[in-house]
Design an enzyme around this catalytic site. Structure first.
Site, PDB file in Angstrom:
ATOM      1  N   TYR A   1      33.466  41.119  31.709  1.00  0.00           N
ATOM      2  CA  TYR A   1      32.537  41.884  32.532  1.00  0.00           C
ATOM      3  C   TYR A   1      31.190  41.193  32.474  1.00  0.00           C
ATOM      4  CZ  TYR A   1      35.246  46.018  33.720  1.00  0.00           C
ATOM      5  OH  TYR A   1      36.152  46.882  34.268  1.00  0.00           O
TER       6      TYR A   1
ATOM      7  N   HIS B   1      38.365  53.990  42.600  1.00  0.00           N
ATOM      8  CA  HIS B   1      38.483  52.883  41.647  1.00  0.00           C
ATOM      9  C   HIS B   1      39.291  53.321  40.429  1.00  0.00           C
ATOM     10  CE1 HIS B   1      37.579  49.127  39.677  1.00  0.00           C
ATOM     11  NE2 HIS B   1      37.268  49.803  38.596  1.00  0.00           N
TER      12      HIS B   1
END
Ligand SMILES: *[C@@H]1O[C@H](CO)[C@@H](O)[C@H](O)[C@H]1NC(C)=O
Ligand SMILES: *[C@@H]1O[C@H](CO)[C@@H](O)[C@H](O)[C@H]1NC(C)=O
Length: 579
Positions: free
Chosen positions: A161, A349
């Site tokens: 990330y 999501h």
């Protein structure tokens, strides 16, 4: 019919002429040795296993047109959306998976299929929903603002990330963002899993962090960035960009607007590819000609961090539930002095175990049609969907995000988390006028799970249990029975919760307090919504879906072979002579 989730459209085409003609471009001289013949077949078939699909007794697809030119073969076909027989799937809103295959030779007769070998593939498509995406019709004064990474993707870790800060330039006044697009570096499509832009709860100094990038949980990650939790743009793998309706734009550069945005990019490198440098990012398209309304982007569902999204292993269809409590929405509308908001789009999501996603809408304990409903959620295809018709949300209404997971192939419990093996349950609504409310979510409270485990002797201490340590410890040793999974399922709807109700200008302290505070279970839906059963109604409900070649049409299902041509081109050599 078995649970076969592909809408299967089998198309057999003679592509002889196309392939042969293409050679002309490559060679100076060429000539046909045999007369090419062409014939088109279109058959409605269905599949229940990994085997040649069976011809359907009811042939429901109609060939509208077919033909070819020097480079393309096309078929145009249509079918009713709903057929009311057990061997055809209804074509619904949400994701439809379309599989395709072809063989370069004619089938020996009308019913025989030749095995396609490698010339096959699959794609998720939204056949009915649009993204509003188009690359024309942009106002002449439109300008671009790019947010791009500059990152060497490590080969050693699968999940990365990356966070990169961006100072919003001084536009000299408020602008309206009217569209956004992903800018994915060619060849990196499978590596860039999602890109989100966040605004921050803290007032950060944009100059300090402009162009700075860090991996989450790594040394040097600025503590300030932990407050960047307000999603303003979300793009997921497989999605295109989104164009907002003509009366709506996202405010940027105005008085209350963020001066700094943090971009989160989820890089997924399961094949441990080496030496890849990536400059993917997001592009905002903005205009100075302000539109009537400011766009809002509100996150529903569950908080990811904090260990209270819990999915038992071995579940066929475990449903996680995050509720946007009515008092939270109502307060936000009061603050904005409005009685309703209009929803123009949704964005879901979740990660690998997710199968279905839904946003439910409840008014006076009666459920209205879902704002969004995707029964074939595809981890590799998550995009912002513009609703076909805008929907109004009034004071007192509430919204529920529901995510259904299949964990039959997992031995261990799945927690909410950042890695693709962890789960998420997020539903976003794009709406206007913009509310200051940006997060309206709930999670079952840790104490509700402890009660389900019968762990009443565990004293719940706020301070110690912020990250669910007690619960995790217990779950580590627990034996998952059907009964316990069922109890955890019940906790989702009837257990006490922690509610996140955060405005864009809320403080991090508020967030931390909300995360541990206990709220009553979510309100009960007295009358759940049921989809109308069109097959038992008397009036013909059918709208035709045409698979035309209309420019920009998302409903296009015409198979064009040109992209796959290279694969088989050279096998055709014997039919040609060249010099
Ligand atoms: C064939 O048709 C396609 C689709 O309209 C077009 O893109 C392509 O250029 C055409 N090829 C030729 C050789 O005309
Ligand atoms: C869950 O996944 C398993 C394994 O992939 C599959 O066999 C099963 O049919 C799925 N269950 C549902 C309800 O989709």
């Amino acid at each position: 019919m078995a649970a076969f989730q592909w809408t299967s459209v089998w198309v057999m085409v003679a592509v002889t002429v196309t392939l042969a003609t293409c050679l002309e471009a490559t060679f100076t001289h060429s000539a046909y040795l045999d007369a090419a013949h062409e014939k088109y077949f279109l058959q409605d078939r269905y599949a229940t296993s990994r085997a040649p699909p069976t011809v359907d007794a009811s042939q429901d697809w109609t060939l509208e047109a077919s033909g070819e030119n020097g480079t393309h073969t096309f078929l145009q076909f249509s079918r009713n959306l709903v057929l009311c027989d057990s061997t055809d799937r209804s074509i619904k809103a949400g994701t439809t998976r379309v599989i395709w295959a072809y063989h370069e030779q004619d089938p020996p007769d009308d019913t025989a299929l030749m095995y396609h070998g490698e010339t096959r593939g699959a794609r998720s498509l939204m056949l009915l929903d649009g993204t509003g995406y188009r690359d024309t019709d942009m106002p002449a004064d439109v300008q671009k603002l790019d947010f791009r990474n500059d990152y060497a993707i490590p080969e050693s870790r699968v999940t990365n990330y990356l966070y990169r800060g961006f100072k919003i330039p001084d536009f000299g006044g408020k602008k309206h963002v009217i569209a956004f697009e992903p800018v994915v570096e060619p060849g990196h499509e499978s590596l860039v899993h999602h890109m989100f832009l966040y605004a921050c709860l803290k007032d950060l100094d944009p100059d300090i962090y402009d162009g700075v990038q860090h991996l989450r949980h790594y040394k040097g990650f600025p503590a300030d960035w932990n407050s960047c939790r307000i999603t303003v743009i979300a793009w997921d793998v497989g999605g295109t960009g989104t164009h907002y309706p003509e009366n709506v734009g996202m405010s940027l550069g105005g008085p209350g607007d963020p001066k700094f945005l943090l971009m989160e990019t989820h890089y997924n490198n399961p094949q441990h590819k080496k030496g890849i440098k990536d400059s993917s990012g997001l592009r905002l398209l903005y205009t100075s000609n302000l539109r009537e309304h400011d766009l809002g982007f509100m996150q529903l569902g569950m908080e990811t961090i904090g260990w209270t999204q819990i999915i038992p292993p071995g579940s066929q269809a475990f449903i996680s539930v995050g509720t946007c409590y009515p008092d939270c929405l109502e307060k936000a509308m009061e603050e904005a002095s409005i009685d309703k908001i209009n929803v123009i789009g949704v964005h879901f999501h979740a990660h690998l175990a997710a199968r279905k996603m839904r946003i439910r809408h409840v008014r006076n304990a009666v459920e209205l049609p879902w704002l969004g409903n995707d029964e074939n959620f595809d981890f590799n295809f998550q995009q912002t969907v513009r609703l076909q018709e805008e929907r109004e949300i009034l004071k007192g209404d509430y919204l529920i995000a529901e995510c259904t997971y299949n964990t039959t192939d997992r031995r261990k419990v799945t927690y909410g988390g950042m890695s693709t093996q962890d789960e998420m349950c997020l539903g976003h609504i794009l709406h206007y006028p913009s509310l200051k409310l940006r997060r309206c979510k709930s999670n079952p409270h840790e104490s509700a799970y402890l009660a389900a485990l019968g762990a009443t002797d565990v004293t719940f201490s706020k301070a110690k249990n912020v990250y669910g340590r007690t619960l995790r410890k217990l779950l580590h040793t627990v034996t998952w029975t059907e009964e316990l999974s069922q109890k955890f399922q019940e906790v989702q709807r009837t257990g006490e919760t922690s509610v996140i109700c955060l405005n864009q200008d809320a403080s991090l302290e508020t967030f931390n307090q909300q995360k541990v505070a206990i709220r009553e279970p979510p309100p009960v839906i007295l009358q759940p919504y049921e989809e109308p059963d069109v097959c038992n109604a008397n009036t013909p409900p059918f709208a035709e879906i045409k698979s035309g070649r209309k420019k920009g049409s998302r409903r296009k299902k015409t198979k064009k072979h040109h992209r796959k041509l290279n694969l088989s081109l050279w096998r055709r050599e014997s039919r040609k002579t060249r010099w």
